[in-house]
Motif scaffolding. Sequence first.
Motif, PDB file in Angstrom:
ATOM      1  N   PHE A 139      23.584  51.868   7.519  1.00  0.00           N
ATOM      2  CA  PHE A 139      23.208  53.275   7.653  1.00  0.00           C
ATOM      3  C   PHE A 139      21.744  53.344   8.094  1.00  0.00           C
ATOM      4  O   PHE A 139      20.879  52.707   7.495  1.00  0.00           O
ATOM      5  N   HIS A 140      21.491  54.141   9.117  1.00  0.00           N
ATOM      6  CA  HIS A 140      20.118  54.257   9.633  1.00  0.00           C
ATOM      7  C   HIS A 140      19.740  55.716   9.804  1.00  0.00           C
ATOM      8  O   HIS A 140      20.418  56.473  10.506  1.00  0.00           O
ATOM      9  N   GLY A 141      18.657  56.118   9.152  1.00  0.00           N
ATOM     10  CA  GLY A 141      18.155  57.477   9.288  1.00  0.00           C
ATOM     11  C   GLY A 141      16.897  57.510  10.143  1.00  0.00           C
ATOM     12  O   GLY A 141      16.015  56.656   9.989  1.00  0.00           O
ATOM     13  N   LEU A 142      16.816  58.473  11.034  1.00  0.00           N
ATOM     14  CA  LEU A 142      15.648  58.630  11.892  1.00  0.00           C
ATOM     15  C   LEU A 142      15.492  60.081  12.289  1.00  0.00           C
ATOM     16  O   LEU A 142      16.390  60.897  12.081  1.00  0.00           O
ATOM     17  N   LYS A 154      30.761  41.099  -2.478  1.00  0.00           N
ATOM     18  CA  LYS A 154      31.334  40.829  -1.166  1.00  0.00           C
ATOM     19  C   LYS A 154      31.134  41.954  -0.155  1.00  0.00           C
ATOM     20  O   LYS A 154      31.146  41.729   1.045  1.00  0.00           O
ATOM     21  N   ARG A 155      30.995  43.191  -0.650  1.00  0.00           N
ATOM     22  CA  ARG A 155      30.856  44.343   0.250  1.00  0.00           C
ATOM     23  C   ARG A 155      29.419  44.859   0.138  1.00  0.00           C
ATOM     24  O   ARG A 155      29.005  45.350  -0.916  1.00  0.00           O
ATOM     25  N   ILE A 156      28.709  44.734   1.235  1.00  0.00           N
ATOM     26  CA  ILE A 156      27.263  44.957   1.241  1.00  0.00           C
ATOM     27  C   ILE A 156      26.911  46.123   2.157  1.00  0.00           C
ATOM     28  O   ILE A 156      27.377  46.189   3.301  1.00  0.00           O
ATOM     29  N   ALA A 157      26.065  47.025   1.658  1.00  0.00           N
ATOM     30  CA  ALA A 157      25.552  48.120   2.489  1.00  0.00           C
ATOM     31  C   ALA A 157      24.066  47.891   2.752  1.00  0.00           C
ATOM     32  O   ALA A 157      23.336  47.387   1.891  1.00  0.00           O
ATOM     33  N   MET A 158      23.644  48.261   3.955  1.00  0.00           N
ATOM     34  CA  MET A 158      22.236  48.229   4.319  1.00  0.00           C
ATOM     35  C   MET A 158      21.810  49.635   4.705  1.00  0.00           C
ATOM     36  O   MET A 158      22.514  50.313   5.466  1.00  0.00           O
ATOM     37  N   VAL A 159      20.670  50.056   4.171  1.00  0.00           N
ATOM     38  CA  VAL A 159      20.175  51.408   4.419  1.00  0.00           C
ATOM     39  C   VAL A 159      18.757  51.305   4.957  1.00  0.00           C
ATOM     40  O   VAL A 159      17.881  50.700   4.319  1.00  0.00           O
ATOM     41  N   ALA A 160      18.535  51.875   6.127  1.00  0.00           N
ATOM     42  CA  ALA A 160      17.219  51.793   6.760  1.00  0.00           C
ATOM     43  C   ALA A 160      16.741  53.185   7.142  1.00  0.00           C
ATOM     44  O   ALA A 160      17.538  54.070   7.475  1.00  0.00           O
ATOM     45  N   GLY A 161      15.436  53.340   7.091  1.00  0.00           N
ATOM     46  CA  GLY A 161      14.827  54.587   7.539  1.00  0.00           C
ATOM     47  C   GLY A 161      13.782  54.289   8.591  1.00  0.00           C
ATOM     48  O   GLY A 161      12.874  53.480   8.356  1.00  0.00           O
ATOM     49  N   GLY A 162      13.922  54.876   9.774  1.00  0.00           N
ATOM     50  CA  GLY A 162      12.935  54.700  10.827  1.00  0.00           C
ATOM     51  C   GLY A 162      12.737  53.254  11.220  1.00  0.00           C
ATOM     52  O   GLY A 162      13.678  52.516  11.519  1.00  0.00           O
ATOM     53  N   ILE A 163      11.490  52.798  11.175  1.00  0.00           N
ATOM     54  CA  ILE A 163      11.135  51.447  11.580  1.00  0.00           C
ATOM     55  C   ILE A 163      11.496  50.428  10.513  1.00  0.00           C
ATOM     56  O   ILE A 163      11.211  49.226  10.644  1.00  0.00           O
TER      57      ILE A 163
END
Length: 263
Positions: free
Chosen positions: A140-143, A109-118
Amino acid sequence: MQVQAVVTYQEEIARGIWRMQALAPAMVLFMQPGQFVHLLPHDLTLSSDPLLRRPLSLAAFNSDKGTFEVIYQVVGRGTRLLSLYTVGDSLDTMGPLGNPFPLPAKTQKRIAMVAGGIGLPPLYPLARLLMERGYDLFLFHGLREKKLAIMQRDFEQIGLPIRHYTNDGSLGMPGLVTTKLHEELRELGVDLVYACGPKGMLVALQQILREAGIPGWFSLENHLACGVGACLGCTVRIIQDGNWRYALLCQDGPAFASEEVLF
């Protein structure tokens, strides 16, 4: 499916990063979160140059309007030519290709999304779907720096603010997106993680998920030629039942279970 999509919008939204919308009603009907399109950008005076298509993840699609969107960074000849297209131009498009993201199990039920750059755009259609279905989402987004930030308004409009991490501290928290992720996932009680980004980020995230005992899905990037499994050029090493084998990103992916990818 191969169609001549018509460009309806094109704009540089961050330094070297472009957002394009195109009209292709028959194709859009079949699109699902996690899939991609294979575009053939070319010099309008030299229709055979370049020869190979460019695979781009779906950043959005609207079946009522018959449009889809891609967000891409200009890094070579193909993407530079793509950025020269203007409203009304016809764009040779194949798609949708690849498999959609597997959806969470009933207990997740508890979902995390992790992205880097594009790697952020392909997560948006999935986030929108999961928000509509009532999941608790964290993004969460890292750039590298603030000037490369994208899609903040898109995610805010669906009620999902982005937790930014920048190398230089110009936006959000300083440091890599994976620096304190183990602690954050535990505190949030995350059941499942979806991720897309550069290899270094995914390698670090894979270890974090393994130690935390959290399953995940990684949307991978690779060079593609045909996009339909004929050329065998987009191989990915995965391990299943204790044995490793080659999978094809275009047919078996682009999303793979985090624990099965061999980097």
